[in-house]
Design a protein around this motif. Structure first.
Motif, short mmCIF file in Angstrom:
data_model
loop_
_atom_site.label_atom_id
_atom_site.label_comp_id
_atom_site.label_asym_id
_atom_site.label_seq_id
_atom_site.Cartn_x
_atom_site.Cartn_y
_atom_site.Cartn_z
N GLY A 54 -63.06 18.30 -6.38
CA GLY A 54 -64.01 19.40 -6.22
C GLY A 54 -64.31 19.69 -4.77
O GLY A 54 -64.40 20.86 -4.37
N ALA A 55 -64.45 18.64 -3.95
CA ALA A 55 -64.78 18.83 -2.54
C ALA A 55 -63.66 19.54 -1.79
O ALA A 55 -63.91 20.37 -0.90
N ALA A 56 -62.42 19.22 -2.12
CA ALA A 56 -61.28 19.83 -1.43
C ALA A 56 -61.20 21.33 -1.66
O ALA A 56 -60.58 22.05 -0.86
N ALA A 57 -61.85 21.81 -2.73
CA ALA A 57 -61.81 23.25 -3.01
C ALA A 57 -62.48 24.06 -1.90
O ALA A 57 -62.21 25.26 -1.77
N LYS A 58 -63.34 23.43 -1.09
CA LYS A 58 -63.97 24.14 0.02
C LYS A 58 -62.93 24.63 1.03
O LYS A 58 -63.20 25.54 1.81
N GLY A 59 -61.76 23.98 1.02
CA GLY A 59 -60.73 24.33 1.99
C GLY A 59 -59.88 25.53 1.61
O GLY A 59 -58.96 25.88 2.36
N GLY B 81 -59.92 33.48 12.06
CA GLY B 81 -60.88 32.43 12.38
C GLY B 81 -60.41 31.05 11.95
O GLY B 81 -59.26 30.86 11.52
N THR B 82 -61.32 30.09 12.06
CA THR B 82 -61.00 28.69 11.81
C THR B 82 -61.99 28.08 10.83
O THR B 82 -63.20 28.33 10.94
N ALA B 83 -61.50 27.30 9.87
CA ALA B 83 -62.35 26.59 8.92
C ALA B 83 -61.99 25.11 8.98
O ALA B 83 -60.81 24.75 8.89
N LYS C 120 -68.37 36.01 -5.23
CA LYS C 120 -69.29 35.09 -4.56
C LYS C 120 -68.75 34.71 -3.18
O LYS C 120 -69.52 34.57 -2.22
N GLY C 121 -67.44 34.55 -3.07
CA GLY C 121 -66.85 34.23 -1.77
C GLY C 121 -67.08 35.34 -0.76
O GLY C 121 -67.37 35.07 0.42
N ALA D 292 -63.62 30.86 3.11
CA ALA D 292 -62.81 30.28 4.19
C ALA D 292 -61.47 30.99 4.30
O ALA D 292 -60.97 31.23 5.41
N ASP D 293 -60.88 31.33 3.16
CA ASP D 293 -59.62 32.09 3.18
C ASP D 293 -59.80 33.45 3.85
O ASP D 293 -58.94 33.89 4.62
N ILE D 294 -60.91 34.13 3.56
CA ILE D 294 -61.18 35.42 4.21
C ILE D 294 -61.29 35.22 5.71
O ILE D 294 -60.73 36.01 6.51
#
Length: 516
Positions: free
Chosen positions: A379-384, A309-311, A478-479, A301-303
């Motif tokens: 853990g879920a917030a790490a997706k951001g 772009g938008t995440a 992996k990202g 998402a950072d990339i």
């Protein structure tokens, strides 16, 4: 979340120097010595936690360097830490966070346009870009659901789509509401935003909207509200107006046939990654989710954000307990306070429905090693990822800000993703540790396994294995792998869920309010 990883040397993993627990990377039997210098005193299943030092009754239990709960009783080193001895509340039964605002937002190092990644997408007349090219049949009410299904089935069975390879399919988006509800207020507003959001999603090349005629959710009212004009790519009709079910089906089939050459005229062209709007989802989470797939997806998402772009991070009940980390990344105090206002809404919502925020995690989450919603949320917030939070949206609102944004949705995956797609998402990434079976027409869903076991068991469902992160693959590597696949999928490569045919039943608008 970028400083939590320490490379495992054996069967256990400590995520942060402040932690008083470690994570088991394999089943640990009683008496097993660990890298932390303690012996296991009660069997610890893989993905679960054990105490690395004494934890007093009422003391905070820490993972990721953050509070995930409080000890219900004294816990000795080597003991299994789970819901039997760890709960949500401290001495006063609550957890209070310091909501600092806009303190930790680091400006994004955006890539110059000429250096941005690209993909092959469908440029629509309004300037938006699709990654798929479906024709959608939406319904204003449950009473028109069967007609919508019959129209789609007639087209898909006929073989006519073989003449239009640029069209990915005809999909009925049916739901169980639209009547027996208030004609104003939260529930009605959510439904109208969802309906128009799907109708205008760039992954639809054309759409029909069919109704019964006497329902609360009136098609004409929605068209007037959004200034919708009917044409080659959008038509609407009601069963009562048309003269019954058979005539309505005949009308629908003919209208779709008329739309086929219109939608099929679209062609993929090269566009840069700033045209991607990524929906971030997790379901069937486990003790590995916040260690492997979620932070790897966050890196991807950072990339994407650096590429313009938008995440979209969502699932408000599943960032509960981690929201203080997001407010610090808010681009402004106003953005941070809007997020907290949605948290407060959820606290009130669950209370008036005789529930609590810790009703989530699910039984499957707990079997996978998650104990409280605080642990799951961290853990879920790490997706951001790590970039600034630029905006907070209500459910199914059109996403207009670029960068990392948040949309208020339930944690139930189909309902949450429906809101994100209505907001404009054109690609979705879904992490799972238990093996969630999921697809999301009209948006391709990339499935990311959090552990190698579920990837091996469900290879036909999983696109990428993130479990090898605990075996030495870096989160960064992996990202990048996830981001590269995202570009290929956006360009037309089919995901595992698409190959299996998932996505016809995952349109689930959020129902809020009384059923009348």
């Amino acid at each position: 979340m970028t400083d939590i990883m320490t490379r495992p040397e054996g069967k256990t993993l400590v995520l942060n120097a402040l932690d008083n627990i470690a994570v088991a990377l394999s089943n640990l039997d009683v008496g097993t010595p660990t890298q932390q210098g303690v012996n296991v005193v009660r069997r610890v299943p893989k993905g679960h936690k054990f105490a690395t030092r004494p934890i007093m009754a009422g003391e905070a239990v820490r993972k990721f360097g953050q509070i995930i709960g409080f000890a219900k009783e004294a816990i000795i080193p080597g003991d299994w830490v789970h819901e039997h001895n760890c709960g949500m509340g401290g001495a006063d039964g609550t957890l209070h966070h310091d909501y600092a605002f806009a303190e930790g937002a680091v400006p994004v190092n955006f890539l110059p346009i000429e250096q941005r990644a690209t993909f092959e997408g469908y440029r629509r007349a309004n300037g938006s870009v699709g990654t798929r090219n479906f024709i959608g049949i939406l319904t204003s009410v449950n009473c028109s659901a069967t007609v919508a299904k019959f129209v789609a089935e007639a087209i898909n069975r006929s073989g006519i789509l073989e003449d239009y390879p640029e069209i990915d399919g005809v999909v009925p988006f049916v739901h169980g509401t639209g009547c027996g509800m208030e004609s104003r207020g939260e529930g009605f507003d959510i439904l109208k935003r969802t309906q128009w959001g799907y109708t205008s999603n760039p992954n639809l090349g054309a759409a029909l909207l069919v109704g019964l005629g006497c329902e609360v959710f009136q098609i004409g009212r929605m068209k007037e509200l959004y200034g919708i004009e009917e044409g080659d790519a959008f038509q609407s009709m009601t069963i009562q107006e048309r003269g019954g079910t058979k005539r309505m089906i005949e009308w629908g089939v003919e209208k779709v046939k008329e739309m086929l050459p219109v939608a099929a005229a679209a062609r993929r062209t090269t566009v840069d990654a700033s045209e991607l709007t990524l929906a971030l989802q997790c379901g069937g989470s486990d003790g590995y989710s916040g260690i492997t797939a979620n932070p790897a997806l966050g890196y991807a998402a950072d990339i994407l954000v650096r590429n313009g772009g938008t995440a979209i991070l969502s699932e408000t009940p599943e960032i509960y307990g981690a929201e203080h980390l997001l407010t610090r990344r808010a681009a402004s105090r106003e953005v941070g306070e809007k997020l907290i206002s949605r948290i407060k809404w959820w606290e009130d919502y669950t209370q008036r429905n005789h529930g609590e925020m810790n009703n989530n995690p699910s039984p499957g989450n707990k079997l996978g090693g998650l104990t409280t919603i605080l642990e799951k949320s961290l853990g879920a917030a790490a997706k951001g990822g790590t970039t600034p939070l630029t905006a907070v949206y209500e459910y199914a609102e059109k996403v207009t800000e670029k960068g990392f944004v948040f949309m208020d949705t339930p944690g139930f995956d189909p309902v949450s993703a429906t809101g994100q797609v209505a907001g404009g998402a054109n690609v979705l990434a879904f992490t799972t540790g238990r093996g969630s079976a999921y697809g999301c027409k009209p948006v391709p869903s990339i499935k990311l396994a959090t552990n190698s076991d579920v990837y091996a068991r469900m290879t036909d469902d999983m696109d990428i294995n993130c479990g090898d992160i605990v075996e030495g693959v870096s989160i960064e590597e992996k990202g990048r792998q996830i981001f590269d696949l995202m570009l290929r999928v956006a360009s037309g490569e089919r995901t595992k869920s698409e190959e299996l045919g998932y996505g016809d039943n995952e349109f689930v608008p959020w129902q809020v309010g009384a059923v009348m």
